[in-house]
Design a protein around this motif. Structure first.
Motif, PDB file in Angstrom:
ATOM      1  N   LEU A 163      -6.952   3.661 -10.421  1.00  0.00           N
ATOM      2  CA  LEU A 163      -7.434   4.799 -10.007  1.00  0.00           C
ATOM      3  C   LEU A 163      -6.547   5.661  -9.111  1.00  0.00           C
ATOM      4  CD1 LEU A 163     -10.938   3.341  -8.709  1.00  0.00           C
ATOM      5  CD2 LEU A 163     -10.292   4.473 -10.949  1.00  0.00           C
ATOM      6  N   LYS A 164      -5.584   4.725  -8.467  1.00  0.00           N
ATOM      7  CA  LYS A 164      -4.630   5.397  -7.509  1.00  0.00           C
ATOM      8  C   LYS A 164      -3.166   4.543  -7.531  1.00  0.00           C
ATOM      9  CE  LYS A 164      -3.848   6.912  -2.854  1.00  0.00           C
ATOM     10  NZ  LYS A 164      -4.554   6.626  -1.395  1.00  0.00           N
ATOM     11  N   PHE A 165      -2.179   5.376  -7.644  1.00  0.00           N
ATOM     12  CA  PHE A 165      -0.993   4.597  -7.597  1.00  0.00           C
ATOM     13  C   PHE A 165       0.038   5.623  -6.848  1.00  0.00           C
ATOM     14  CE2 PHE A 165       3.258   3.505  -9.370  1.00  0.00           C
ATOM     15  CZ  PHE A 165       3.536   2.549  -8.612  1.00  0.00           C
ATOM     16  N   ALA A 166       0.215   5.580  -5.775  1.00  0.00           N
ATOM     17  CA  ALA A 166       0.848   6.571  -4.779  1.00  0.00           C
ATOM     18  C   ALA A 166       1.628   5.867  -3.851  1.00  0.00           C
ATOM     19  CB  ALA A 166      -0.278   7.451  -4.219  1.00  0.00           C
ATOM     20  N   PRO A 167       2.946   6.543  -3.344  1.00  0.00           N
ATOM     21  CA  PRO A 167       3.699   5.661  -2.357  1.00  0.00           C
ATOM     22  C   PRO A 167       3.010   6.081  -0.927  1.00  0.00           C
ATOM     23  CG  PRO A 167       4.481   8.237  -3.046  1.00  0.00           C
ATOM     24  CD  PRO A 167       3.569   7.645  -4.048  1.00  0.00           C
ATOM     25  N   ILE A 168       3.414   4.999  -0.234  1.00  0.00           N
ATOM     26  CA  ILE A 168       2.640   4.839   1.129  1.00  0.00           C
ATOM     27  C   ILE A 168       3.824   4.454   1.955  1.00  0.00           C
ATOM     28  CG2 ILE A 168       1.244   4.185   2.994  1.00  0.00           C
ATOM     29  CD1 ILE A 168      -0.897   3.923   0.789  1.00  0.00           C
ATOM     30  N   GLY A 169       4.700   5.444   2.574  1.00  0.00           N
ATOM     31  CA  GLY A 169       5.983   4.927   3.321  1.00  0.00           C
ATOM     32  C   GLY A 169       6.976   4.525   2.167  1.00  0.00           C
ATOM     33  N   GLU A 170       7.397   3.303   2.380  1.00  0.00           N
ATOM     34  CA  GLU A 170       8.451   2.565   1.572  1.00  0.00           C
ATOM     35  C   GLU A 170       7.542   1.923   0.315  1.00  0.00           C
ATOM     36  OE1 GLU A 170      11.010   0.083   3.397  1.00  0.00           O
ATOM     37  OE2 GLU A 170      12.133   2.032   4.700  1.00  0.00           O
ATOM     38  N   PHE A 212     -10.537  -2.300  -6.126  1.00  0.00           N
ATOM     39  CA  PHE A 212      -9.661  -3.154  -5.116  1.00  0.00           C
ATOM     40  C   PHE A 212      -8.261  -2.487  -5.133  1.00  0.00           C
ATOM     41  CE2 PHE A 212      -9.032  -5.285  -9.110  1.00  0.00           C
ATOM     42  CZ  PHE A 212      -7.694  -5.426  -9.264  1.00  0.00           C
ATOM     43  N   SER A 213      -7.729  -2.574  -3.928  1.00  0.00           N
ATOM     44  CA  SER A 213      -6.385  -1.915  -3.763  1.00  0.00           C
ATOM     45  C   SER A 213      -5.340  -3.243  -3.120  1.00  0.00           C
ATOM     46  CB  SER A 213      -6.562  -1.144  -2.496  1.00  0.00           C
ATOM     47  OG  SER A 213      -6.860  -1.572  -1.414  1.00  0.00           O
ATOM     48  N   ILE A 214      -4.080  -2.813  -3.532  1.00  0.00           N
ATOM     49  CA  ILE A 214      -2.978  -3.711  -3.541  1.00  0.00           C
ATOM     50  C   ILE A 214      -1.895  -2.798  -2.774  1.00  0.00           C
ATOM     51  CG2 ILE A 214      -1.205  -5.105  -4.576  1.00  0.00           C
ATOM     52  CD1 ILE A 214      -3.456  -5.674  -6.882  1.00  0.00           C
ATOM     53  N   ASN A 215      -1.153  -3.651  -1.945  1.00  0.00           N
ATOM     54  CA  ASN A 215       0.176  -2.820  -1.414  1.00  0.00           C
ATOM     55  C   ASN A 215       1.621  -3.493  -2.082  1.00  0.00           C
ATOM     56  OD1 ASN A 215       1.527  -1.174   0.557  1.00  0.00           O
ATOM     57  ND2 ASN A 215       2.513  -3.283   0.870  1.00  0.00           N
ATOM     58  N   LEU A 216       1.948  -2.501  -2.686  1.00  0.00           N
ATOM     59  CA  LEU A 216       3.366  -3.211  -3.705  1.00  0.00           C
ATOM     60  C   LEU A 216       4.538  -2.735  -2.942  1.00  0.00           C
ATOM     61  CD1 LEU A 216       2.381  -1.637  -7.228  1.00  0.00           C
ATOM     62  CD2 LEU A 216       1.955  -4.136  -6.329  1.00  0.00           C
ATOM     63  N   ILE A 217       5.264  -3.600  -2.629  1.00  0.00           N
ATOM     64  CA  ILE A 217       6.821  -3.551  -1.973  1.00  0.00           C
ATOM     65  C   ILE A 217       7.633  -2.997  -2.885  1.00  0.00           C
ATOM     66  CG2 ILE A 217       6.098  -5.531  -0.387  1.00  0.00           C
ATOM     67  CD1 ILE A 217       8.218  -7.298  -1.899  1.00  0.00           C
ATOM     68  N   PRO A 218       8.685  -2.201  -2.463  1.00  0.00           N
ATOM     69  CA  PRO A 218       9.581  -1.695  -3.368  1.00  0.00           C
ATOM     70  C   PRO A 218      10.481  -2.435  -4.536  1.00  0.00           C
ATOM     71  CG  PRO A 218       9.832  -0.808  -1.007  1.00  0.00           C
ATOM     72  CD  PRO A 218       8.848  -1.951  -1.116  1.00  0.00           C
ATOM     73  N   HIS A 219      10.408  -3.719  -4.046  1.00  0.00           N
ATOM     74  CA  HIS A 219      11.141  -4.886  -5.061  1.00  0.00           C
ATOM     75  C   HIS A 219       9.998  -4.880  -6.255  1.00  0.00           C
ATOM     76  CE1 HIS A 219      13.416  -8.145  -6.700  1.00  0.00           C
ATOM     77  NE2 HIS A 219      12.209  -8.845  -6.738  1.00  0.00           N
ATOM     78  N   THR A 220       8.943  -5.052  -5.991  1.00  0.00           N
ATOM     79  CA  THR A 220       8.034  -5.353  -6.945  1.00  0.00           C
ATOM     80  C   THR A 220       7.799  -4.229  -7.897  1.00  0.00           C
ATOM     81  OG1 THR A 220       6.630  -6.768  -5.536  1.00  0.00           O
ATOM     82  CG2 THR A 220       5.543  -5.920  -7.568  1.00  0.00           C
TER      83      THR A 220
END
Length: 203
Positions: A109-116, A155-163
């Motif tokens: 539904l959403k894939f967007a940057p949030i900060g880094e 459901f939402s997930i936070n993805l770090i830059p490495h992932t």
């Protein structure tokens, strides 16, 4: 069995039709193949497949029509696939226990940057949504991730830059479809509760 820690991002180079499925030729993307032999299991974007051929950096897998019908990402040349070799008993379990059996296909539904980082919001199929819990584990395209928030089927997930950098999750956008595998432990908890209810005396 896998851990959901992606070792390399490969690419489907060729798809050869078979009588009841296809044969994939996958460039292994730098995956260490020194200990890989015919018959080994390797997860391709969360789908456990058996190696049936090795040619330099290329791996071959046969995929049944049933598997193609129940998953996404294995049906087009050029697609990137997250690769992970099966666990050995002495390996570190950096993610969580993953079987490589996809439980359902979700919609981004959403894939967007949030900060880094990036926020990834997915809508799960109704039949598996109840297994997804806040701070629990879920596998998305073979990647072990922690759930931050649950709202009904979403459901939402936070993805770090490495992932994002080392997996095919970087290609996601609203409307993309992803392979989902629920936490193995959740399956057994549900079954134990159901069995207890079945054995309880009826009033």
């Amino acid at each position: 069995m896998f851990s959901g820690i992606v070792a390399a991002c490969g690419r489907i180079e060729r798809i050869t039709p078979l009588a009841d499925g296809v044969r994939l030729t996958v460039d292994s993307g730098g995956l260490d193949l020194s200990d890989v032999i015919i018959g080994d299991s390797i997860a391709n974007s969360g789908v456990c497949l058996t190696v049936i051929g090795i040619d330099g950096p290329r791996l071959s897998f046969d995929v049944s029509r049933e598997t193609l019908n129940c998953t996404v990402g294995l049906d087009a040349e050029g697609n990137e696939v997250n690769l992970e070799k099966a666990l050995r008993l002495a390996d570190r379990l950096g993610g969580h226990l993953v079987t490589g059996h996809v439980d359902g296909v979700g919609e981004v539904l959403k894939f967007a940057p949030i900060g880094e980082s990036h926020e990834l919001v997915i809508r799960a199929p109704a039949e598996i949504a109840g297994y997804i819990a806040k701070k629990g584990s879920v596998t998305v395209n073979g990647v072990s991730l922690t759930v931050n928030r649950v709202d009904g089927r979403d459901f939402s997930i936070n993805l770090i830059p490495h992932t994002v950098a080392v997996t095919n999750l970087k290609q996601l956008a609203a409307g993309s479809r992803v392979n989902l595998e629920i936490d193995l432990i959740a399956r057994y908890v549900e079954r134990m509760l159901a069995w207890r209810d079945e054995q309880s005396p009826r009033a």
